[in-house]
Motif scaffolding. Sequence first.
Motif, mmCIF file in Angstrom:
data_model
loop_
_atom_site.group_PDB
_atom_site.id
_atom_site.type_symbol
_atom_site.label_atom_id
_atom_site.label_comp_id
_atom_site.label_asym_id
_atom_site.label_seq_id
_atom_site.Cartn_x
_atom_site.Cartn_y
_atom_site.Cartn_z
ATOM 1 N N ALA A 7 0.819 -1.212 0.000
ATOM 2 C CA ALA A 7 0.000 0.000 0.000
ATOM 3 C C ALA A 7 0.858 1.269 0.000
ATOM 4 O O ALA A 7 0.681 2.136 -0.851
ATOM 5 C CB ALA A 7 -0.931 0.001 1.205
ATOM 6 N N CYS A 8 1.828 1.380 0.965
ATOM 7 C CA CYS A 8 2.590 2.629 1.082
ATOM 8 C C CYS A 8 4.037 2.499 0.597
ATOM 9 O O CYS A 8 4.763 3.479 0.577
ATOM 10 C CB CYS A 8 2.551 3.149 2.529
ATOM 11 S SG CYS A 8 3.455 2.077 3.684
ATOM 12 N N LYS A 9 4.442 1.268 0.214
ATOM 13 C CA LYS A 9 5.766 0.991 -0.363
ATOM 14 C C LYS A 9 6.924 1.199 0.619
ATOM 15 O O LYS A 9 8.082 1.205 0.198
ATOM 16 C CB LYS A 9 6.019 1.844 -1.629
ATOM 17 C CG LYS A 9 4.906 1.825 -2.661
ATOM 18 C CD LYS A 9 4.799 0.491 -3.371
ATOM 19 C CE LYS A 9 3.637 0.485 -4.371
ATOM 20 N NZ LYS A 9 3.138 -0.873 -4.635
ATOM 21 N N LYS A 10 6.604 1.386 1.907
ATOM 22 C CA LYS A 10 7.683 1.524 2.887
ATOM 23 C C LYS A 10 8.155 0.140 3.305
ATOM 24 O O LYS A 10 7.430 -0.847 3.162
ATOM 25 C CB LYS A 10 7.194 2.323 4.101
ATOM 26 C CG LYS A 10 7.120 3.813 3.828
ATOM 27 C CD LYS A 10 6.572 4.563 5.037
ATOM 28 C CE LYS A 10 6.441 6.051 4.724
ATOM 29 N NZ LYS A 10 5.563 6.739 5.694
ATOM 30 N N ILE A 18 0.297 -6.628 9.810
ATOM 31 C CA ILE A 18 -0.150 -5.343 9.275
ATOM 32 C C ILE A 18 1.044 -4.403 9.169
ATOM 33 O O ILE A 18 2.005 -4.527 9.933
ATOM 34 C CB ILE A 18 -1.274 -4.701 10.136
ATOM 35 C CG1 ILE A 18 -0.822 -4.576 11.597
ATOM 36 C CG2 ILE A 18 -2.570 -5.462 10.039
ATOM 37 C CD1 ILE A 18 -1.653 -3.603 12.402
ATOM 38 N N CYS A 19 0.994 -3.476 8.255
ATOM 39 C CA CYS A 19 2.058 -2.489 8.052
ATOM 40 C C CYS A 19 2.088 -1.535 9.238
ATOM 41 O O CYS A 19 1.042 -1.002 9.629
ATOM 42 C CB CYS A 19 1.789 -1.734 6.755
ATOM 43 S SG CYS A 19 2.932 -0.372 6.493
ATOM 44 N N ASN A 20 3.300 -1.333 9.824
ATOM 45 C CA ASN A 20 3.371 -0.428 10.974
ATOM 46 C C ASN A 20 3.437 1.041 10.554
ATOM 47 O O ASN A 20 3.520 1.931 11.382
ATOM 48 C CB ASN A 20 4.547 -0.799 11.906
ATOM 49 C CG ASN A 20 5.853 -0.909 11.142
ATOM 50 O OD1 ASN A 20 5.887 -0.705 9.937
ATOM 51 N ND2 ASN A 20 6.911 -1.219 11.844
ATOM 52 N N HIS A 21 3.406 1.331 9.264
ATOM 53 C CA HIS A 21 3.375 2.712 8.770
ATOM 54 C C HIS A 21 1.949 3.157 8.452
ATOM 55 O O HIS A 21 1.523 4.222 8.839
ATOM 56 C CB HIS A 21 4.230 2.865 7.504
ATOM 57 C CG HIS A 21 5.646 2.433 7.706
ATOM 58 N ND1 HIS A 21 6.558 3.176 8.441
ATOM 59 C CD2 HIS A 21 6.319 1.342 7.295
ATOM 60 C CE1 HIS A 21 7.733 2.538 8.444
ATOM 61 N NE2 HIS A 21 7.599 1.418 7.763
ATOM 62 N N CYS A 22 1.217 2.301 7.712
ATOM 63 C CA CYS A 22 -0.127 2.716 7.267
ATOM 64 C C CYS A 22 -1.238 1.795 7.761
ATOM 65 O O CYS A 22 -2.413 2.061 7.519
ATOM 66 C CB CYS A 22 -0.174 2.818 5.746
ATOM 67 S SG CYS A 22 -0.022 1.217 4.922
#
Length: 110
Positions: A7-10, A18-22
Amino acid sequence: MLTDCPACKKKISDKADICNHCGFAVKAEDAEALLRKQKMDKYQRHQSLQTQSFIAVLLFLAGFGMMYWGTPEVGSTQHSIAILVCVLGFIWYLINRVRILLTKRNKFFG
Ligand SMILES: [Zn+2]
C-alpha cells in the motif's frame, strides 16, 4: 527480512501481519492473492489436460486410420507404426483422464 508494503511501499518486516506505517493488512492481501493464483493454476492445469486428452484422441484416431488406410499387411512397417500410434494415443488419453480426475478430486476436497 524486510519487504515492501503493497500500500505505502515503505519497508516492513515480512513477519508483520499489518504495516506499521499505514496499517495495511499485508497478510490478508497475500492470502487472497495466493488463493486466486492457486485457483487460476488449477484451472489452467485442467485446461491443459483437456487439450492433451484431445490430442491423444486425435493420435489414436490417426493410428487407427493408418492401420486401415491402403490395407497394409500385418507386420509391415506401416501396420506396426499404426498400432504403436494407436497404443500411445490410448495410453496418453487414459493418463490424462486419471490426471483430470485427480485435479477434480483435489478441488472437491481442497
Ligand atoms: Zn504500509
